[in-house]
Design a protein around this motif. Structure first.
Motif, PDB file in Angstrom:
ATOM      1  N   ARG A 164      21.095 -38.241  -5.594  1.00 41.46           N
ATOM      2  CA  ARG A 164      20.457 -39.487  -5.181  1.00 41.46           C
ATOM      3  C   ARG A 164      19.381 -39.922  -6.169  1.00 41.46           C
ATOM      4  N   ALA A 165      18.851 -38.989  -6.948  1.00 36.26           N
ATOM      5  CA  ALA A 165      17.953 -39.383  -8.037  1.00 36.26           C
ATOM      6  C   ALA A 165      18.706 -40.219  -9.068  1.00 36.26           C
ATOM      7  N   ILE A 166      19.923 -39.798  -9.393  1.00 37.24           N
ATOM      8  CA  ILE A 166      20.743 -40.553 -10.344  1.00 37.24           C
ATOM      9  C   ILE A 166      21.124 -41.909  -9.755  1.00 37.24           C
ATOM     10  N   ALA A 167      21.426 -41.927  -8.463  1.00 35.64           N
ATOM     11  CA  ALA A 167      21.748 -43.203  -7.813  1.00 35.64           C
ATOM     12  C   ALA A 167      20.563 -44.158  -7.886  1.00 35.64           C
ATOM     13  N   LEU A 168      19.353 -43.636  -7.718  1.00 30.87           N
ATOM     14  CA  LEU A 168      18.159 -44.478  -7.823  1.00 30.87           C
ATOM     15  C   LEU A 168      17.994 -45.012  -9.237  1.00 30.87           C
ATOM     16  N   LEU A 169      18.234 -44.168 -10.228  1.00 29.48           N
ATOM     17  CA  LEU A 169      18.152 -44.624 -11.620  1.00 29.48           C
ATOM     18  C   LEU A 169      19.100 -45.792 -11.859  1.00 29.48           C
ATOM     19  N   ARG A 170      20.335 -45.659 -11.429  1.00 26.53           N
ATOM     20  CA  ARG A 170      21.305 -46.739 -11.645  1.00 26.53           C
ATOM     21  C   ARG A 170      20.881 -48.015 -10.903  1.00 26.53           C
ATOM     22  N   GLU A 185       7.117 -56.244  -8.713  1.00 29.35           N
ATOM     23  CA  GLU A 185       7.854 -56.723  -7.547  1.00 29.35           C
ATOM     24  C   GLU A 185       9.282 -56.167  -7.553  1.00 29.35           C
ATOM     25  N   VAL A 186       9.888 -56.136  -8.732  1.00 31.75           N
ATOM     26  CA  VAL A 186      11.237 -55.582  -8.842  1.00 31.75           C
ATOM     27  C   VAL A 186      11.248 -54.119  -8.422  1.00 31.75           C
ATOM     28  N   LEU A 187      10.264 -53.361  -8.896  1.00 34.81           N
ATOM     29  CA  LEU A 187      10.198 -51.932  -8.574  1.00 34.81           C
ATOM     30  C   LEU A 187       9.997 -51.727  -7.081  1.00 34.81           C
ATOM     31  N   ALA A 188       9.085 -52.482  -6.494  1.00 30.78           N
ATOM     32  CA  ALA A 188       8.824 -52.334  -5.058  1.00 30.78           C
ATOM     33  C   ALA A 188      10.073 -52.665  -4.242  1.00 30.78           C
ATOM     34  N   HIS A 189      10.771 -53.731  -4.620  1.00 31.67           N
ATOM     35  CA  HIS A 189      11.992 -54.115  -3.902  1.00 31.67           C
ATOM     36  C   HIS A 189      13.071 -53.044  -4.035  1.00 31.67           C
ATOM     37  N   GLU A 195      14.796 -50.815  -1.025  1.00 34.43           N
ATOM     38  CA  GLU A 195      16.238 -50.785  -0.806  1.00 34.43           C
ATOM     39  C   GLU A 195      16.774 -49.353  -0.903  1.00 34.43           C
ATOM     40  N   ALA A 196      16.251 -48.601  -1.857  1.00 35.17           N
ATOM     41  CA  ALA A 196      16.700 -47.221  -2.038  1.00 35.17           C
ATOM     42  C   ALA A 196      16.305 -46.356  -0.849  1.00 35.17           C
ATOM     43  N   GLN A 197      15.118 -46.591  -0.307  1.00 31.82           N
ATOM     44  CA  GLN A 197      14.695 -45.809   0.863  1.00 31.82           C
ATOM     45  C   GLN A 197      15.594 -46.117   2.049  1.00 31.82           C
ATOM     46  N   ALA A 198      15.963 -47.374   2.193  1.00 35.21           N
ATOM     47  CA  ALA A 198      16.867 -47.741   3.283  1.00 35.21           C
ATOM     48  C   ALA A 198      18.238 -47.103   3.108  1.00 35.21           C
TER      49      ALA A 198
END
Length: 482
Positions: A241-247, A305-309, A313-316
């Motif tokens: 899931r770390a890799i998924a977050l990177l992508r 703003e991009v990072l926060a969004h 989304e990743a947490q969801a």
């Protein structure tokens, strides 16, 4: 120029070096030589006849020719911060250190062409500063940047934290100046991005650890300075899931991710202790963490703003447990100090058996699971300290000394654990030497894990460029029979 080298005593060779190179360019005193013989990790104590310190490329050429006359081998050094013994001399009768530290000039900056020309003895931090003074970015960044020098960065094809966005040192270099084994100088200091007029000799010397030629200067690419930089420390459930977050971050931000550093809990805690960072800025304990950074030369890029969004989304989606986004440069530096403090923190925690490996990013989760299983099957007390540049597939899979085990008893298992991990890496299509090089540390492992045809090609190139095996013998390219 000199009588038969076989007829000269070591003292006679030293006198010959002083006579022909000048006393200011030859170090003979034991105390003065000591820093050049002390290898960074202390695994390969050095022995050398002398230390040569030429001041310019012509002097390097003379030194190489003089050593050839005397039958001396040359071990090139820049900052002497290597981690695999690549700059460590091993013979006080027939080897000299050739230090490039006096060659520390910035020769030219061309902001319009986005290039900078520097000598091999320039410290990395000074190259970064010279670029910044011209309103440009030189993106190579390493924890040792205040001590390491550009010649060593080129010789080892150094990586670091910005490879994900800008590439290794190889991708940053456009042209080189190199003194060859016979003393000739190849002047390839071009600032061209395109040149198909012959073989790409530049790439032959970068990463060769001084075994094919002595790099004396280079032309590097420069980039616009980043004006919007956003940094976050993110707790994640697992490497997949770390890799998924990177992508996700790469897609959402328009590919502005410049760094993505993976750390397990032990690595983060050791780094935090070393840096003295307060725990208040760290998300709740998790098995894994990502330190991510986005950067753009556009001050209005809106990356915060991009990072926060993206994180929301990743947490969801279950990719993120919790996260903290740096609110100012001080907090950004605090987060980075944790990552940069890991090697020192691990040293404070006891002995380490280290693995600098790379894999296809898609294989990292499987590797980490299988490697942990293999280590625990050998000794469940061994602590895993895993961290590295997950965005480019390079991990430092390090084993920390178990509590209650003697240091020497643990380090005596170095080869066994190396074989265990390296066999797994090779079987998954990876490399046992990702960014630190081969040097003396991995010379035997290279024989075991490198394709035989590739090894033969390396030997042929070495024989063509250095037929007498005078440049950094015994390093990188296996085979004392050269």
């Amino acid at each position: 120029m000199a009588p038969s080298s076989d007829a000269l005593s070591p003292d006679a060779k030293r006198r010959h070096l002083v006579k022909h190179l000048g006393p200011e360019a030859v170090i003979l005193s034991g105390d003065a030589m000591a820093p050049y013989l002390a290898e960074w990790r202390g695994r390969f104590p050095g022995r050398a006849l002398a230390v040569l310190c030429p001041a310019d490329t012509r002097a390097v050429s003379r030194a190489v020719a003089c050593c050839a006359d005397l039958g001396l081998a040359i071990v090139p050094q820049s900052g002497n911060t290597g981690l695999v013994g690549g700059g460590s001399p091993q013979d006080d009768a027939d080897q000299v250190v050739l230090s490039l530290e006096r060659m520390d000039r910035v020769r030219a900056i061309d902001p319009e062409n986005n290039t900078l020309t520097v000598e091999a003895g320039c410290r990395l931090v000074d190259v970064q500063r010279a670029a910044r003074d011209a309103d440009r970015l030189f993106p190579l960044s390493l924890p040792s940047e205040a001590q390491c020098r550009i010649g060593g960065n080129l010789g080892s094809n150094a990586g670091g934290t910005n490879v994900l966005r800008y590439g290794n040192t190889r991708e940053l270099a456009l042209g080189l100046e190199v003194v060859l084994a016979d003393g000739q100088v190849w002047s390839g200091l071009t600032g061209l991005r395109k040149d198909n007029s012959g073989l790409d000799l530049r790439d032959l010397f970068i990463g060769s650890e001084g075994t094919l030629g002595i790099i004396t200067a280079a032309v590097f690419r420069l980039y616009p300075l980043p004006r919007d930089v956003q940094t976050a420390l993110v707790a994640v459930p697992d490497p997949a899931r770390a890799i998924a977050l990177l992508r996700r971050l790469q897609a959402d931000s328009g590919d502005t991710v410049t760094a993505c550093e993976l750390m397990n809990t032990l690595a983060l805690e050791l780094g935090r202790q070393q840096a003295g960072a307060a725990a208040g800025g760290i998300p709740d304990t998790a098995p894994w963490y990502l330190l991510v950074e986005l950067a753009s030369p556009n001050p209005h890029a809106g990356l915060r703003e991009v990072l926060a969004h993206s994180l929301a989304e990743a947490q969801a989606a279950g990719e993120v447990n919790k996260s903290v986004v740096a609110v100012d440069p001080d907090q950004r530096q605090q987060l980075w100090s944790i990552r940069e403090g890991i090697p020192g923190g691990q040293s404070q925690a006891g002995a380490s058996i280290k693995h600098d490996i790379s894999l296809p990013i898609s294989r990292l989760p499987d590797f980490l699971a299988q490697a942990a299983e293999r280590v625990r099957a050998e000794d469940p007390r061994v602590r895993l300290c895993t961290f590295g540049h997950v965005g480019d597939g390079n991990l430092h899979f390090n084993l920390s000394q178990p509590e209650g085990m003697a240091r020497d008893a643990f380090l005596a298992q170095w080869t066994r654990y190396n074989d265990l991990i390296h066999d797994l890496v090779t079987g998954m299509g990876g490399s046992i030497a990702a960014e630190h090089g081969v040097g003396l540390l991995k010379a035997e492992a290279l024989r075991r894990h490198k394709d035989p045809v590739e090894l033969d090609l390396m030997r042929r190139i070495k024989q063509a460029l250095d037929p007498e095996n005078r440049l950094n013998p015994g390093k990188l390219i296996p085979g004392d029979e050269l």
